[in-house]
Design a protein around this motif. Structure first.
Motif, PDB file in Angstrom:
ATOM      1  N   PRO A  92     -68.677  74.712  21.137  1.00  0.00           N
ATOM      2  CA  PRO A  92     -68.677  74.286  19.735  1.00  0.00           C
ATOM      3  C   PRO A  92     -67.696  73.149  19.466  1.00  0.00           C
ATOM      4  O   PRO A  92     -66.796  72.871  20.265  1.00  0.00           O
ATOM      5  N   LEU A  93     -67.922  72.504  18.341  1.00  0.00           N
ATOM      6  CA  LEU A  93     -66.973  71.486  17.887  1.00  0.00           C
ATOM      7  C   LEU A  93     -65.682  72.172  17.457  1.00  0.00           C
ATOM      8  O   LEU A  93     -65.701  73.072  16.615  1.00  0.00           O
ATOM      9  N   THR A  94     -64.576  71.741  18.021  1.00  0.00           N
ATOM     10  CA  THR A  94     -63.283  72.281  17.629  1.00  0.00           C
ATOM     11  C   THR A  94     -62.511  71.192  16.899  1.00  0.00           C
ATOM     12  O   THR A  94     -62.282  70.110  17.440  1.00  0.00           O
ATOM     13  N   ILE A  95     -62.127  71.493  15.670  1.00  0.00           N
ATOM     14  CA  ILE A  95     -61.463  70.511  14.818  1.00  0.00           C
ATOM     15  C   ILE A  95     -60.073  71.018  14.485  1.00  0.00           C
ATOM     16  O   ILE A  95     -59.907  72.073  13.862  1.00  0.00           O
ATOM     17  N   GLU A  96     -59.073  70.261  14.915  1.00  0.00           N
ATOM     18  CA  GLU A  96     -57.674  70.607  14.669  1.00  0.00           C
ATOM     19  C   GLU A  96     -57.161  69.748  13.513  1.00  0.00           C
ATOM     20  O   GLU A  96     -56.975  68.546  13.650  1.00  0.00           O
ATOM     21  N   LEU A  97     -56.954  70.367  12.374  1.00  0.00           N
ATOM     22  CA  LEU A  97     -56.437  69.648  11.212  1.00  0.00           C
ATOM     23  C   LEU A  97     -54.935  69.851  11.027  1.00  0.00           C
ATOM     24  O   LEU A  97     -54.268  69.027  10.418  1.00  0.00           O
ATOM     25  N   GLY A  98     -54.409  70.956  11.540  1.00  0.00           N
ATOM     26  CA  GLY A  98     -52.991  71.233  11.360  1.00  0.00           C
ATOM     27  C   GLY A  98     -52.708  71.810   9.990  1.00  0.00           C
ATOM     28  O   GLY A  98     -53.597  71.976   9.148  1.00  0.00           O
ATOM     29  N   ALA A  99     -51.442  72.090   9.760  1.00  0.00           N
ATOM     30  CA  ALA A  99     -51.050  72.727   8.499  1.00  0.00           C
ATOM     31  C   ALA A  99     -51.111  71.772   7.324  1.00  0.00           C
ATOM     32  O   ALA A  99     -51.306  72.198   6.182  1.00  0.00           O
ATOM     33  N   ASP A 100     -50.950  70.487   7.568  1.00  0.00           N
ATOM     34  CA  ASP A 100     -50.937  69.510   6.468  1.00  0.00           C
ATOM     35  C   ASP A 100     -51.737  68.283   6.913  1.00  0.00           C
ATOM     36  O   ASP A 100     -51.179  67.247   7.277  1.00  0.00           O
ATOM     37  N   ALA A 101     -53.036  68.401   6.853  1.00  0.00           N
ATOM     38  CA  ALA A 101     -53.910  67.352   7.376  1.00  0.00           C
ATOM     39  C   ALA A 101     -53.808  66.084   6.542  1.00  0.00           C
ATOM     40  O   ALA A 101     -53.833  66.126   5.308  1.00  0.00           O
ATOM     41  N   THR A 102     -53.696  64.964   7.211  1.00  0.00           N
ATOM     42  CA  THR A 102     -53.674  63.673   6.530  1.00  0.00           C
ATOM     43  C   THR A 102     -55.093  63.266   6.153  1.00  0.00           C
ATOM     44  O   THR A 102     -56.076  63.756   6.737  1.00  0.00           O
ATOM     45  N   PRO A 103     -55.242  62.349   5.202  1.00  0.00           N
ATOM     46  CA  PRO A 103     -56.594  61.851   4.892  1.00  0.00           C
ATOM     47  C   PRO A 103     -57.301  61.274   6.110  1.00  0.00           C
ATOM     48  O   PRO A 103     -58.505  61.460   6.276  1.00  0.00           O
ATOM     49  N   ASP A 104     -56.544  60.589   6.982  1.00  0.00           N
ATOM     50  CA  ASP A 104     -57.159  60.019   8.183  1.00  0.00           C
ATOM     51  C   ASP A 104     -57.688  61.116   9.111  1.00  0.00           C
ATOM     52  O   ASP A 104     -58.752  60.967   9.717  1.00  0.00           O
ATOM     53  N   ALA A 105     -56.940  62.200   9.231  1.00  0.00           N
ATOM     54  CA  ALA A 105     -57.382  63.303  10.082  1.00  0.00           C
ATOM     55  C   ALA A 105     -58.643  63.947   9.521  1.00  0.00           C
ATOM     56  O   ALA A 105     -59.567  64.299  10.270  1.00  0.00           O
ATOM     57  N   ARG A 106     -58.698  64.076   8.217  1.00  0.00           N
ATOM     58  CA  ARG A 106     -59.898  64.647   7.594  1.00  0.00           C
ATOM     59  C   ARG A 106     -61.086  63.702   7.766  1.00  0.00           C
ATOM     60  O   ARG A 106     -62.211  64.142   8.021  1.00  0.00           O
ATOM     61  N   THR A 107     -60.847  62.403   7.631  1.00  0.00           N
ATOM     62  CA  THR A 107     -61.933  61.433   7.819  1.00  0.00           C
ATOM     63  C   THR A 107     -62.488  61.505   9.225  1.00  0.00           C
ATOM     64  O   THR A 107     -63.707  61.490   9.434  1.00  0.00           O
ATOM     65  N   GLU A 108     -61.613  61.596  10.216  1.00  0.00           N
ATOM     66  CA  GLU A 108     -62.061  61.684  11.604  1.00  0.00           C
ATOM     67  C   GLU A 108     -62.856  62.971  11.830  1.00  0.00           C
ATOM     68  O   GLU A 108     -63.870  62.977  12.533  1.00  0.00           O
TER      69      GLU A 108
END
Length: 360
Positions: free
Chosen positions: A171-187
């Motif tokens: 599966p797709l694994t998406i690591e956003l972390g505790a405080d995701a930046t807008p760039d991380a969410r966009t990716e």
């Protein structure tokens, strides 16, 4: 110019377009294009302000801010003769002046087309064509790309494991972390969008349900869809003001992936629904997605059989109406994105008109 200085320019394509204009090169290209009468078709989706939590949907469908759209439309009004589809089909008398022709189109039927774009179009007296996927009006809901963005922009989950199918072993694994930046969410959004577009998600409804569960975001898709898209009353108003309503299929699916019988249904059903809603003939269609593979020569044949006289793709380029006899079901368009300034848009049209391609 030193490479480092060029890299620091925020919008390099706009800089190149302005440089082309300042050097006189743009006017030369436009003169070459004018020798071969051209039709430039512009594609817009949303007119809104991009970025931030104020808009929890898919950013790339925002073509321009309201201010940017007004600037672009002023350039279009001054530089082009703006036409309607009705001017190009059915033996209509087509303007034959010195200006190149242009057409303004909107895909998908977002609410801001009415609330933000329409006042500007009316102010500048520019007609536009709105291509509508009728199932989103019959059964309001978020389209899958906005549904994906909504979940990933609003989730507080630091990690998501998304199965493309029920038995997905990787599966797709998406690591956003505790405080995701807008760039991380966009990716993260783009990773999921790419998987769907690549055909890795055969059951979109099931996948979106898994996405909601993983992101722990409750999505009231019907309510959000009613707010995000226009209503039938909006469409009636657009038609009453002289704008054209066209088909974007019924379910916004890549038509070429369907058998002939279902393609025929998409064409016929959307046209029937739209004509009943606005009380006017519907003769134009924009193929959903519109890139190679989403439509084929067979799709074009079926569109003609369904009674459409003009068809619009997402293939980049402009058209030479004299050669097409104003009856093409595979018209090219220029897709407008957030970085397109009036200067850049004018440069793209000139390069396509003179050279048949654009490096802007």
């Amino acid at each position: 110019m030193p490479a480092r200085l060029f890299q620091s320019i925020p919008n390099k394509r706009d800089f190149l377009a302005r440089s082309l204009s300042a050097s006189g090169g743009l006017r030369l290209l436009e003169r070459l294009a004018e020798a071969r009468r051209t039709l430039v078709v512009l594609t817009y989706h949303r007119i809104a302000t991009r970025g931030g939590k104020a808009d929890p949907y898919y950013d790339p469908v925002i073509s321009a801010t309201p201010e940017g759209f007004r600037d672009q439309m002023r350039m279009v009004r001054d530089r082009f003769e703006v036409v309607r589809p009705e001017d190009l089909a059915g033996g209509a008398t087509v303007p034959n002046g010195r200006k190149p022709l242009a057409m303004v189109t909107f895909d998908d039927g977002y609410r801001d087309n009415h609330d933000a774009a329409l006042p500007i179009l009316q102010e500048l007296e520019i007609p536009a064509t709105f291509f509508i996927p009728t199932d989103f009006f019959e059964r309001p809901r978020l389209p899958w790309w906005d549904h994906v963005a909504y979940c990933l922009k609003t989730t507080s989950s630091p990690r998501l494991v998304l199965k493309r199918t029920d038995d997905d072993a990787s599966p797709l694994t998406i690591e956003l972390g505790a405080d995701a930046t807008p760039d991380a969410r966009t990716e993260a959004i783009m990773r999921v969008i790419r998987a769907v577009l690549a055909g890795e998600v055969p059951d979109q409804s099931g996948f979106l349900a898994r996405l909601e569960a993983q992101s722990e975001v409750a999505v009231d898709s019907p309510a959000l869809g009613r707010d995000l898209f226009m209503s039938w009353e909006h469409l009636k108003r657009l038609a009453a003001l002289g704008h054209t309503i066209g088909s974007h299929g019924h379910g916004h699916v890549a038509l070429a992936t369907l058998p002939d019988s279902l393609q025929r249904r998409e064409f016929a059903l959307s046209r029937t629904i739209l004509e009943a809603a606005v009380g006017r003939p519907v003769k134009t269609v924009a193929y959903p997605y519109g890139w190679p593979g989403a439509f084929t020569s067979r799709t074009i044949e079926l569109a003609a059989d369904a009674g459409y006289t003009l068809g619009f793709t997402a293939l980049e380029g402009i058209n030479h109406p004299d050669a097409l006899d104003f009856a093409s079901l595979a018209l090219r368009r220029l897709n407008i994105g957030a970085g397109d300034t009036p200067a850049l848009l004018r440069g793209r049209a000139a390069l396509h008109g003179a050279l048949g391609k654009s490096w802007l």
